[in-house]
Scaffold this active site. Structure first.
Site, PDB file in Angstrom:
ATOM      1  CG  HIS A   1      -4.270   0.478  -8.258  1.00  0.00           C
ATOM      2  ND1 HIS A   1      -5.602   0.428  -7.928  1.00  0.00           N
ATOM      3  CD2 HIS A   1      -3.705   1.353  -7.381  1.00  0.00           C
ATOM      4  CE1 HIS A   1      -5.819   1.231  -6.908  1.00  0.00           C
ATOM      5  NE2 HIS A   1      -4.690   1.803  -6.557  1.00  0.00           N
TER       6      HIS A   1
ATOM      7  CG  ASP B   1       2.966   4.365  -4.122  1.00  0.00           C
ATOM      8  OD1 ASP B   1       2.943   5.501  -3.620  1.00  0.00           O
ATOM      9  OD2 ASP B   1       2.237   3.443  -3.743  1.00  0.00           O
TER      10      ASP B   1
ATOM     11  CG  HIS C   1      -2.080   0.827   1.268  1.00  0.00           C
ATOM     12  ND1 HIS C   1      -2.477   1.623   0.221  1.00  0.00           N
ATOM     13  CD2 HIS C   1      -2.966   1.107   2.281  1.00  0.00           C
ATOM     14  CE1 HIS C   1      -3.539   2.338   0.575  1.00  0.00           C
ATOM     15  NE2 HIS C   1      -3.849   2.043   1.821  1.00  0.00           N
TER      16      HIS C   1
END
Ligand code: CMC
Length: 432
Positions: free
Chosen positions: A310, A366, A269
């Site tokens: 994702h 990210d 995460h």
């Protein structure tokens, strides 16, 4: 006016031959409607089995919309790219929490309240002093956010909207202060107190980096602000679900938010941005990329290309696109991050590779954010902390929505029990 035809799902139970009509609303059937499907009167009734909630809506929400196939993200209906370009984080936080963009007067009150809650009790500093010099700042954040509940015991009155609002101000205001203090602790530097004349992002950078005559660079301040906006909410992700689940016991929001930070800490995460940087550094040079990707593909899922993939996006994460552009502006100030070349090449090769194409694995938020953080001189440990600062407004909005939602109850999933049936206790001396 004629009544709208109601939509039903007809289900035939092959065990009994009975047919059931389950109402469909908002593209869902109610899981509880399945319980009437039984083979006998004492049968518990049918349940759904859905580990990781892959296909279960746990709430109705009006906050964030994601279309993962098209790569769309909107807060309260506004596309993320418009908010990132035209808005400021505090305005976005107001939008997420209140449903509408604020007018000037509303914004002034909001920003003033947050600015005047940025200070933390001096005892928090003592608490922080108890951590080892190399304590991970996310661990410190989990603990100090949880500890705030002991400073504001009235926060337990979660059904009082006025008290709730006060905790919203406090949590959004104090998380940058706690984050910056955690960093200064790790560096052995004196804590820097918040400055009320600075912006939300500017104040955070000031508390982080102030040594001597440090002045916040406006381009970096803007970049920080955009990054907070991009992380503000993402509907029912792992940490938000944790916030809702913990909050559903009617505990105070500090305890719930501490749990949400804990969920965010994990490398799958919010910890992924940290993992991306470590991965890029380990790859080290462009010529090593093919060997690394080979390892990923042959590992059977054990080695991941961090920052890719994702649960919801099966297309380019719209936040990653904005961050990639932002990186150029930041590098104008800080100088180019040499790991960017490896990241760009990695993305290029992965996006033309059958393995990633077939699984619809694209860069997520990210993949590039860590490169910006590194160029801005944040240590790698701080990356998930930066994510947590931006996400606080989303956690609180989702928590508030949950508290006010009459459909909600304490979170309590069912299980499929596969363990032993009843057996008789065996004394220790009789066991094998
Ligand atoms: N690298 C290589 N293979 C991958 C990756 C990856 N990053 N992500 C998924 N896969 C493979 C996975 O092994 C599986 O392959 P197979 O079908 O052969 O078993 C397939 O793609 C489907 O993946 P999944 O594990 O079922 O997907 P998921 O929805 O459960 O996981 C994820 C989503 C984000 C946890 C995962 O993609 C991942 O671990 N990515 C790397 C960590 C990361 O970047 N996380 C940040 C997420 S975005 C920010 C946030 O929300 O925190």
């Amino acid at each position: 006016m004629s009544a709208q035809p109601r939509e039903f799902l007809s289900v035939t139970d092959n065990r009994t031959g009975k047919v059931y009509e389950l109402p469909i609303a908002d593209g869902c059937i109610k899981a509880l409607d399945l319980r009437q499907i039984k083979v006998s009167a004492d049968d518990f009734g049918l349940m759904t089995y859905d580990p990781a909630y892959m296909n279960t809506a746990s709430c109705k929400s009006r906050i964030t919309f994601i279309d993962g196939d098209k790569g769309i993200l909107r807060y309260r209906g506004y596309p993320i790219d418009q908010l990132a370009e035209k808005s400021r984080y505090l305005e976005v936080a107001y939008l997420i929490l209140n449903g509408e963009l604020p007018n000037q007067a509303q914004y002034d009150v909001w920003a003033d309240e947050i600015t005047h809650h940025t200070m933390v009790h001096e005892n928090v500093k003592d608490l922080m002093a108890g951590f080892r010099y190399d304590a991970h700042p996310m661990g410190m954040l989990v603990s100090t956010i949880g500890a705030l509940s002991t400073f504001y015991p009235e926060a337990k009155h979660v059904h009082d909207p006025v008290i709730r609002q006060k905790q919203v101000f406090r949590l959004i205001a104090k998380i940058p202060t706690l984050a910056a203090f955690a960093y200064r602790h790790s560096q052995g530097l004196p804590y820097v107190y918040p400055e009320n004349h600075l912006s939300y992002a500017g104040n955070f950078l000031h508390m982080m980096f102030k040594i001597g005559d440090y002045k916040v660079n406006p381009i970096l301040e803007r970049a920080m602000d955009v990054l907070f906006t991009l992380h503000a909410d993402h509907e029912q992700n792992c940490s938000t679900s944790a916030m809702r689940a913990i909050g559903s016991s009617a505990v105070d929001p500090y305890s719930a938010a501490a749990g949400a930070v804990g969920a965010l800490y994990g490398p799958l995460h919010g910890g992924a941005n940290e993992a991306v940087l470590r991965m890029l550094a380990e790859i080290g040079s462009k010529d090593k990329i093919p060997a690394f990707l080979k390892e990923v593909k042959e590992s059977g899922g054990d080695v991941k290309l961090m920052g890719f993939g994702h649960r919801v996006y099966k297309n380019y994460d719209p936040r990653a696109k904005i961050i990639k552009e932002l990186a150029d502006q930041v590098f104008e100030v800080t100088g180019r991050n040499r790991l960017l070349d490896i990241a760009l090449e990695l993305e290029k090769i992965a996006l033309s590779d059958e393995y990633f194409l077939k699984r619809k694995l694209y860069p997520n938020v990210d993949f590039y954010s860590g490169l910006i953080y590194q160029a801005m001189k944040f240590p790698v440990d701080m990356y998930p902390v930066l994510f947590a600062i931006g996400r606080m407004s989303g956690w609180l909005a989702q928590w508030q929505e949950m508290v006010e939602d009459k459909d909600q109850k304490i979170t309590r999933p069912r299980q499929v029990y596969l363990g032993e049936g009843e057996r008789t206790f065996v004394p220790m001396n009789a066991r094998k």
